[in-house]
Design a protein around this motif. Sequence first.
Motif, short mmCIF file in Angstrom:
data_model
loop_
_atom_site.label_atom_id
_atom_site.label_comp_id
_atom_site.label_asym_id
_atom_site.label_seq_id
_atom_site.Cartn_x
_atom_site.Cartn_y
_atom_site.Cartn_z
N GLN A 61 35.28 33.54 65.79
CA GLN A 61 34.50 32.30 65.90
C GLN A 61 33.00 32.51 65.70
OE1 GLN A 61 34.35 30.54 69.80
NE2 GLN A 61 34.31 32.52 70.82
N LEU A 62 32.55 33.76 65.65
CA LEU A 62 31.12 34.03 65.48
C LEU A 62 30.69 33.77 64.05
CD1 LEU A 62 30.75 37.38 67.47
CD2 LEU A 62 30.14 35.08 68.23
N PRO A 63 29.53 33.16 63.85
CA PRO A 63 29.01 33.00 62.48
C PRO A 63 28.66 34.37 61.90
CG PRO A 63 27.88 31.53 64.04
CD PRO A 63 28.68 32.50 64.86
N ILE A 64 29.09 34.60 60.67
CA ILE A 64 28.77 35.85 59.99
C ILE A 64 27.83 35.52 58.84
CG2 ILE A 64 30.87 35.67 58.57
CD1 ILE A 64 30.89 38.73 58.47
N GLU A 65 26.76 36.31 58.70
CA GLU A 65 25.73 36.02 57.71
C GLU A 65 25.42 37.30 56.93
OE1 GLU A 65 24.84 33.03 57.35
OE2 GLU A 65 25.17 32.04 59.29
N ILE A 66 24.96 37.12 55.71
CA ILE A 66 24.41 38.21 54.91
C ILE A 66 22.93 37.90 54.69
CG2 ILE A 66 25.28 37.10 52.80
CD1 ILE A 66 25.28 39.90 51.53
N TYR A 67 22.09 38.86 55.05
CA TYR A 67 20.64 38.68 55.02
C TYR A 67 20.02 39.58 53.95
CZ TYR A 67 21.02 36.29 59.54
OH TYR A 67 21.34 35.43 60.55
N GLU A 68 18.86 39.15 53.46
CA GLU A 68 18.06 39.95 52.55
C GLU A 68 16.75 40.31 53.25
OE1 GLU A 68 15.99 39.72 48.11
OE2 GLU A 68 17.02 37.97 48.96
N ARG A 69 16.40 41.59 53.20
CA ARG A 69 15.14 42.05 53.81
C ARG A 69 13.98 41.73 52.87
NH1 ARG A 69 18.68 46.47 54.75
NH2 ARG A 69 19.15 46.79 56.97
N LYS A 70 12.95 41.11 53.43
CA LYS A 70 11.72 40.83 52.70
C LYS A 70 10.55 41.24 53.57
CE LYS A 70 13.22 37.24 49.51
NZ LYS A 70 12.95 35.89 48.95
N GLY A 71 10.14 42.50 53.41
CA GLY A 71 9.09 43.03 54.27
C GLY A 71 9.58 43.14 55.70
N ASP A 72 8.82 42.56 56.62
CA ASP A 72 9.23 42.55 58.02
C ASP A 72 10.10 41.35 58.35
OD1 ASP A 72 7.80 44.85 58.45
OD2 ASP A 72 5.97 43.78 59.03
N ASP A 73 10.36 40.50 57.39
CA ASP A 73 11.14 39.29 57.61
C ASP A 73 12.51 39.44 56.98
OD1 ASP A 73 11.79 36.81 58.50
OD2 ASP A 73 10.51 35.70 57.11
N ARG A 74 13.38 38.51 57.28
CA ARG A 74 14.69 38.47 56.66
C ARG A 74 15.04 37.02 56.37
NH1 ARG A 74 19.09 39.55 61.55
NH2 ARG A 74 18.60 37.70 62.79
N VAL A 75 15.78 36.80 55.28
CA VAL A 75 16.19 35.46 54.88
C VAL A 75 17.67 35.50 54.53
CG1 VAL A 75 13.90 34.78 54.07
CG2 VAL A 75 15.50 35.88 52.49
N LEU A 76 18.34 34.35 54.65
CA LEU A 76 19.74 34.27 54.28
C LEU A 76 19.89 34.48 52.78
CD1 LEU A 76 20.99 31.24 56.42
CD2 LEU A 76 21.59 33.65 56.70
N ALA A 77 20.80 35.36 52.40
CA ALA A 77 21.05 35.64 50.97
C ALA A 77 22.13 34.69 50.46
CB ALA A 77 21.44 37.09 50.79
N ILE A 78 21.77 33.42 50.34
CA ILE A 78 22.74 32.41 49.94
C ILE A 78 23.22 32.63 48.52
CG2 ILE A 78 23.07 29.92 49.64
CD1 ILE A 78 21.00 29.44 51.77
N ASP A 79 22.39 33.17 47.66
CA ASP A 79 22.75 33.36 46.25
C ASP A 79 23.57 34.63 46.01
OD1 ASP A 79 21.37 31.03 45.62
OD2 ASP A 79 19.47 32.10 45.33
N HIS A 80 23.75 35.44 47.02
CA HIS A 80 24.53 36.67 46.83
C HIS A 80 26.01 36.31 46.67
CE1 HIS A 80 26.23 40.66 47.52
NE2 HIS A 80 25.00 41.15 47.33
N PRO A 81 26.74 36.95 45.74
CA PRO A 81 28.16 36.62 45.54
C PRO A 81 29.01 36.83 46.79
CG PRO A 81 27.33 37.95 43.72
CD PRO A 81 26.26 37.94 44.76
N LEU A 82 28.61 37.73 47.67
CA LEU A 82 29.39 38.00 48.87
C LEU A 82 29.25 36.90 49.91
CD1 LEU A 82 31.24 40.22 49.99
CD2 LEU A 82 29.22 41.30 51.00
N TYR A 83 28.22 36.08 49.79
CA TYR A 83 27.98 35.02 50.78
C TYR A 83 29.17 34.07 50.87
CZ TYR A 83 25.55 31.28 53.30
OH TYR A 83 25.19 30.34 54.23
N ALA A 84 29.67 33.61 49.73
CA ALA A 84 30.80 32.68 49.74
C ALA A 84 32.08 33.35 50.22
CB ALA A 84 31.01 32.10 48.34
N ILE A 85 32.26 34.64 49.92
CA ILE A 85 33.46 35.36 50.38
C ILE A 85 33.49 35.43 51.89
CG2 ILE A 85 34.70 37.55 50.28
CD1 ILE A 85 34.73 36.10 47.65
#
Length: 420
Positions: A61-85
């Motif tokens: 039931q936990l949300p699983i996310e794939i993130y992209e590192r951008k310096g000291d920040d991180r953003v959701l990698a929505i465009d990554h092919p693994l995101y939809a999988i």
Amino acid sequence: MFFSKQLLSNLAMTQMGSSGWVSSLLGSARSEAGQVVTAHSALSLTVLQNCVSLLAESIAQLPIEIYERKGDDRVLAIDHPLYAILKYQPNPWQTPFEYQEQSQIAVGLRGNSYSFIDRDSSGVVQGLYPLDHEAVTVMKGSDLMPVYRVYGSDPMPQRLMHHVRWMSINGYTGLSPIMLHANAIGHAQAIQQYAGKSFMNGTALSGVIERPATAPPLKDQGSVDKITDGWNAKFGGAGNAKKVALLQEGMTFRPLSMTNVDAALIEALRLSTIDIARIYKIPAHMVNELERATFSNIEHQEIQFVIYTLLPWIKRHEQAKTRDLLLPSERNQYFIEYNVAGLLRGDQASRYAAYAVGRQWGWLSINDIRRLENMPPVKGGDVYLSPLNMVDASKPIPLPVSKPAEPTKAEIDDIQRILT
């Protein structure tokens, strides 16, 4: 593709036809109590099913996310092919919840979870297909990397297999909790079997009607049945509770209490429940063992369950997904993570008090708090406050500079009178 769809479908049919036969050979152990312990027989124990499903459903039931590192920040990698999988459809027939639940159940019972990784010619993941535990053989290659054989197929490299393992001794396969603790599970099965046969073959009476020894015996069994049937009809059942009975001829009714054997059996069942819960580090109150529960620190026990029980399993899944699903060139830029913030939240009063501290001391904004409470951001809510009474400890404390107050008319008259 590295592994054809046709071979995958043939493997699926072979698993369905042979899993029962292979399981009977490889997936069983005989306990010291004489019980044959398998994953399926162990799952029939209510407490073990509770532990396994509690872990599986909690992680699924936990949300699983794939993130992209951008310096000291991180953003959701929505465009990554693994995101939809990961978020929407791991394979054509399973939802993300079902896939993650099945994966954790396999690890919780067998110690290993295997999924075939369907990749295109560029190595991009197209889907995750769960495999039967008994269908997979793990071997060590000449380069010390694991190699997987699925029902006699050609050996597959690690890049085609998503493997999550429990505690391991050899570093390649995880130990099975069921086989490792076959004696404890077999002991619980033996107690349940004994209890079932006792209820089936034993005699349980609520009480007896006694007649004086000096009274003449009843003539036949029909006379006995007439008395007992009349008693049951008039005083038996919940609808006849608290009625007043009149016994004649010196007869008395004596209720029967629990025997020592019954009490020992109940205590043995309770101890076996706690013993199995201990295998998975599940708190007693989470398997409905509430005999000594005080409810004074349930919230802290649930947080401890997340930290000491759930998080190690979550880390296994996170790091296995990062290793198996991301390309080596992507691992420095992307990472996969489960969001457990919702499980660690306290009650409403505790959360609001913590938010107030973070807001007043300047490390939480209004929108930060709203995001933690699953609320949309508001305009101007990204402003951080700075306490005015905080100064740099390496610098001297500045002295307050105040403007002299203007003298009053009475003070001016007094001054003029003194001067004149």
